[in-house]
Design a protein around this motif. Structure first.
Motif, PDB file in Angstrom:
ATOM      1  N   THR A  42      -4.105 -12.881 -17.138  1.00  5.98           N
ATOM      2  CA  THR A  42      -4.584 -14.186 -17.569  1.00  5.98           C
ATOM      3  C   THR A  42      -6.067 -14.081 -17.896  1.00  5.98           C
ATOM      4  OG1 THR A  42      -4.973 -14.764 -15.252  1.00  5.98           O
ATOM      5  CG2 THR A  42      -2.889 -15.465 -16.216  1.00  5.98           C
ATOM      6  N   ARG A  43      -6.444 -14.656 -19.007  1.00  8.41           N
ATOM      7  CA  ARG A  43      -7.855 -14.672 -19.398  1.00  8.41           C
ATOM      8  C   ARG A  43      -8.587 -15.812 -18.679  1.00  8.41           C
ATOM      9  NH1 ARG A  43      -9.687  -9.988 -21.557  1.00  8.41           N
ATOM     10  NH2 ARG A  43      -8.476  -9.290 -23.355  1.00  8.41           N
ATOM     11  N   ASP A  44      -9.920 -15.873 -18.871  1.00 13.21           N
ATOM     12  CA  ASP A  44     -10.718 -16.935 -18.263  1.00 13.21           C
ATOM     13  C   ASP A  44     -10.173 -18.298 -18.679  1.00 13.21           C
ATOM     14  OD1 ASP A  44     -12.432 -15.194 -16.963  1.00 13.21           O
ATOM     15  OD2 ASP A  44     -13.838 -15.104 -18.638  1.00 13.21           O
ATOM     16  N   GLY A  45     -10.048 -19.182 -17.705  1.00 17.75           N
ATOM     17  CA  GLY A  45      -9.549 -20.518 -17.987  1.00 17.75           C
ATOM     18  C   GLY A  45      -8.054 -20.588 -18.211  1.00 17.75           C
ATOM     19  N   SER A  46      -7.315 -19.521 -17.907  1.00 18.24           N
ATOM     20  CA  SER A  46      -5.872 -19.480 -18.146  1.00 18.24           C
ATOM     21  C   SER A  46      -5.107 -19.438 -16.825  1.00 18.24           C
ATOM     22  CB  SER A  46      -5.510 -18.276 -19.016  1.00 18.24           C
ATOM     23  OG  SER A  46      -6.208 -18.314 -20.238  1.00 18.24           O
ATOM     24  N   TYR A  47      -3.771 -19.506 -16.955  1.00 16.99           N
ATOM     25  CA  TYR A  47      -2.925 -19.646 -15.776  1.00 16.99           C
ATOM     26  C   TYR A  47      -1.515 -19.250 -16.161  1.00 16.99           C
ATOM     27  CZ  TYR A  47      -0.602 -22.213 -11.935  1.00 16.99           C
ATOM     28  OH  TYR A  47       0.159 -22.571 -10.857  1.00 16.99           O
ATOM     29  N   ALA A  48      -0.765 -18.651 -15.224  1.00 18.43           N
ATOM     30  CA  ALA A  48       0.612 -18.251 -15.527  1.00 18.43           C
ATOM     31  C   ALA A  48       1.463 -18.305 -14.263  1.00 18.43           C
ATOM     32  CB  ALA A  48       0.664 -16.852 -16.137  1.00 18.43           C
ATOM     33  N   VAL A  49       2.765 -18.585 -14.452  1.00 19.93           N
ATOM     34  CA  VAL A  49       3.726 -18.600 -13.359  1.00 19.93           C
ATOM     35  C   VAL A  49       4.894 -17.696 -13.740  1.00 19.93           C
ATOM     36  CG1 VAL A  49       5.281 -19.987 -11.948  1.00 19.93           C
ATOM     37  CG2 VAL A  49       3.101 -20.940 -12.699  1.00 19.93           C
ATOM     38  N   LEU A  50       5.235 -16.744 -12.849  1.00 22.90           N
ATOM     39  CA  LEU A  50       6.377 -15.854 -13.043  1.00 22.90           C
ATOM     40  C   LEU A  50       7.450 -16.221 -12.040  1.00 22.90           C
ATOM     41  CD1 LEU A  50       4.391 -12.479 -13.082  1.00 22.90           C
ATOM     42  CD2 LEU A  50       4.828 -13.981 -15.018  1.00 22.90           C
ATOM     43  N   ILE A  51       8.725 -16.145 -12.451  1.00 23.39           N
ATOM     44  CA  ILE A  51       9.820 -16.396 -11.512  1.00 23.39           C
ATOM     45  C   ILE A  51      10.836 -15.260 -11.600  1.00 23.39           C
ATOM     46  CG2 ILE A  51       9.586 -18.904 -11.554  1.00 23.39           C
ATOM     47  CD1 ILE A  51      12.021 -18.963 -13.441  1.00 23.39           C
ATOM     48  N   GLY A  52      11.467 -14.969 -10.469  1.00 17.20           N
ATOM     49  CA  GLY A  52      12.553 -14.007 -10.397  1.00 17.20           C
ATOM     50  C   GLY A  52      13.761 -14.692  -9.796  1.00 17.20           C
ATOM     51  N   GLY A  53      14.592 -15.317 -10.643  1.00 17.77           N
ATOM     52  CA  GLY A  53      15.727 -16.077 -10.143  1.00 17.77           C
ATOM     53  C   GLY A  53      15.254 -17.237  -9.283  1.00 17.77           C
ATOM     54  N   GLU A  54      15.970 -17.471  -8.179  1.00 19.43           N
ATOM     55  CA  GLU A  54      15.589 -18.526  -7.257  1.00 19.43           C
ATOM     56  C   GLU A  54      14.802 -17.988  -6.061  1.00 19.43           C
ATOM     57  OE1 GLU A  54      19.088 -20.548  -6.059  1.00 19.43           O
ATOM     58  OE2 GLU A  54      19.502 -21.405  -8.026  1.00 19.43           O
ATOM     59  N   ALA A  55      14.623 -16.665  -6.004  1.00 22.72           N
ATOM     60  CA  ALA A  55      14.025 -16.071  -4.807  1.00 22.72           C
ATOM     61  C   ALA A  55      12.526 -15.857  -4.920  1.00 22.72           C
ATOM     62  CB  ALA A  55      14.706 -14.736  -4.493  1.00 22.72           C
ATOM     63  N   VAL A  56      11.998 -15.632  -6.121  1.00 19.42           N
ATOM     64  CA  VAL A  56      10.610 -15.190  -6.273  1.00 19.42           C
ATOM     65  C   VAL A  56       9.853 -16.111  -7.213  1.00 19.42           C
ATOM     66  CG1 VAL A  56       9.104 -13.292  -6.980  1.00 19.42           C
ATOM     67  CG2 VAL A  56      11.301 -12.797  -5.907  1.00 19.42           C
ATOM     68  N   GLU A  57       8.629 -16.454  -6.815  1.00 18.63           N
ATOM     69  CA  GLU A  57       7.710 -17.187  -7.694  1.00 18.63           C
ATOM     70  C   GLU A  57       6.310 -16.616  -7.492  1.00 18.63           C
ATOM     71  OE1 GLU A  57       7.709 -21.651  -8.504  1.00 18.63           O
ATOM     72  OE2 GLU A  57       5.959 -21.419  -7.191  1.00 18.63           O
ATOM     73  N   VAL A  58       5.638 -16.266  -8.587  1.00 21.88           N
ATOM     74  CA  VAL A  58       4.297 -15.678  -8.546  1.00 21.88           C
ATOM     75  C   VAL A  58       3.373 -16.521  -9.426  1.00 21.88           C
ATOM     76  CG1 VAL A  58       2.897 -13.631  -9.000  1.00 21.88           C
ATOM     77  CG2 VAL A  58       5.264 -13.372  -8.205  1.00 21.88           C
ATOM     78  N   ARG A  59       2.321 -17.073  -8.827  1.00 20.75           N
ATOM     79  CA  ARG A  59       1.359 -17.892  -9.569  1.00 20.75           C
ATOM     80  C   ARG A  59       0.055 -17.119  -9.727  1.00 20.75           C
ATOM     81  NH1 ARG A  59       2.430 -23.431  -9.853  1.00 20.75           N
ATOM     82  NH2 ARG A  59       4.449 -23.992  -8.970  1.00 20.75           N
ATOM     83  N   MET A  60      -0.395 -16.946 -10.961  1.00 22.03           N
ATOM     84  CA  MET A  60      -1.583 -16.155 -11.269  1.00 22.03           C
ATOM     85  C   MET A  60      -2.736 -17.074 -11.664  1.00 22.03           C
ATOM     86  SD  MET A  60       0.304 -13.177 -13.522  1.00 22.03           S
ATOM     87  CE  MET A  60      -1.281 -12.403 -13.930  1.00 22.03           C
ATOM     88  N   GLU A  61      -3.871 -16.925 -10.961  1.00 22.11           N
ATOM     89  CA  GLU A  61      -5.069 -17.668 -11.320  1.00 22.11           C
ATOM     90  C   GLU A  61      -5.725 -17.021 -12.540  1.00 22.11           C
ATOM     91  OE1 GLU A  61      -5.992 -20.452  -9.977  1.00 22.11           O
ATOM     92  OE2 GLU A  61      -4.573 -20.462  -8.306  1.00 22.11           O
ATOM     93  N   ALA A  62      -6.763 -17.676 -13.073  1.00 25.19           N
ATOM     94  CA  ALA A  62      -7.480 -17.139 -14.223  1.00 25.19           C
ATOM     95  C   ALA A  62      -8.131 -15.799 -13.875  1.00 25.19           C
ATOM     96  CB  ALA A  62      -8.542 -18.137 -14.674  1.00 25.19           C
TER      97      ALA A  62
END
Length: 322
Positions: free
Chosen positions: A95-115
């Protein structure tokens, strides 16, 4: 010549003989005759046993994207990514400056990435997800009871976080300082052959060459100290913003992510424009605490005007006639 036996005496003998002869077939049937074997049961074919699905690699999917988020496939080039794209082992996302992303792996995994965060995928199966945090800050949620193990490693350190159910945040400065806070459940945090269990409401930190610190409660406030100039007006268009926060925290200056050292110190040269400027410094800790410090600075690079000297100043000040 003997007289014939009376018929009355032979009658019982005959009756007994007849009874014996009549009983012979019944005795044979009861004691000697073997009944025929029962017919074999009908053959019923068992239903086919379903073959369990083969354990193979799963994928992480980009569920949410804000700002500029890029992906790299293997050793390829970075390119802009969009919602719905999948990540597999050897892929990376940032993620670049000022950006944000969320990754999911089915119903078991969620990964939230800050800028300003980069994550690489090392292994993905239906029972294990293994990621590498290059730098920045990420929050991971693993559904309890899903039979899934999550492992997060960190670039520049041998730190590793591992859980089978829980929510935790990890910050990595990329130079050996890794901080972790657990929000739900518990997480195994290891480094330099030392392992600690960080439970909900606790945090721990790994500094270069050291193992994880003993878990302590997440503090109720976040330190953020900024070294502002003594005067609000400066004469240069470039100003160095420096200060200190908690180690492992995420810091951005005027929207640009700035790394911190093992003590939480940071320094960042910032370009200002002529005139009024509003400079904002934000800090986010792994425990979810936020702090903000803002200052208005005025840039004035106009050189001082010429000094006009009255020529009469150099005249002889003595009174006339003397």
């Amino acid at each position: 010549m003997d007289a014939p036996r009376p018929r009355r005496r032979s009658t019982p003998f005959l009756i007994g003989l007849v009874a014996i002869l009549a009983a012979l077939p019944l005795g044979y049937f009861l004691f000697l005759h073997q009944p025929p074997p029962p017919p074999p049961p009908p053959v019923v074919e068992a239903p086919p046993v379903p073959t369990p699905p083969k354990k193979g690699p799963v994928q992480l999917e980009l569920k949410e994207v804000r700002g500029t988020v890029e992906v790299r496939r293997g050793k390829g080039e970075w390119r802009t990514v969009s919602v719905g794209e999948a990540l597999r082992p050897a892929d990376a996302v940032r993620t670049r400056d000022g950006s944000y992303a969320v990754l999911i792996g089915g119903e078991a995994v969620e990964v939230r990435m800050e800028a300003g965060t980069e994550v690489s995928v090392e292994a993905l199966t239906d029972s294990l997800s293994q990621l590498l945090l290059g730098n920045g800050m990420t929050t991971v949620r693993i559904k309890p009871g899903a039979g899934h193990t999550f492992e997060l490693k960190a670039t520049g350190s041998d730190a590793q976080a591992r859980t089978e159910g829980g929510t935790f945040t990890v910050g990595n400065n990329g130079a050996g300082t890794v901080a972790l806070a657990t929000l739900l459940g518990e997480v195994s945090f290891s480094g330099q052959r030392k392992v600690v269990i960080v439970r909900a409401g606790q945090q721990s930190i790994i500094r270069p060459g050291q193992g994880p610190s003993d878990p302590t409660p997440i503090p109720s406030s976040l330190l953020l100290k900024v070294n502002w100039p003594a005067r609000p007006t400066v004469t240069r268009r470039q100003f160095v913003v420096s200060g200190q926060t908690e180690p492992g925290s995420h810091v951005d200056v005027a929207g640009q992510r700035v790394p911190t050292d093992d003590e939480g110190r940071f320094s960042h040269p910032l370009a200002l424009q002529e005139g009024a400027n509003s400079v904002q410094v934000r800090a986010l800790s792994v425990g979810g605490l936020r702090q903000e410090n803002q200052r208005a600075l005025t840039v004035d690079t106009t050189p001082p005007g010429k000094v006009t000297v009255d020529p009469r100043l150099w005249n002889d000040p003595s009174p006339q006639g003397q």
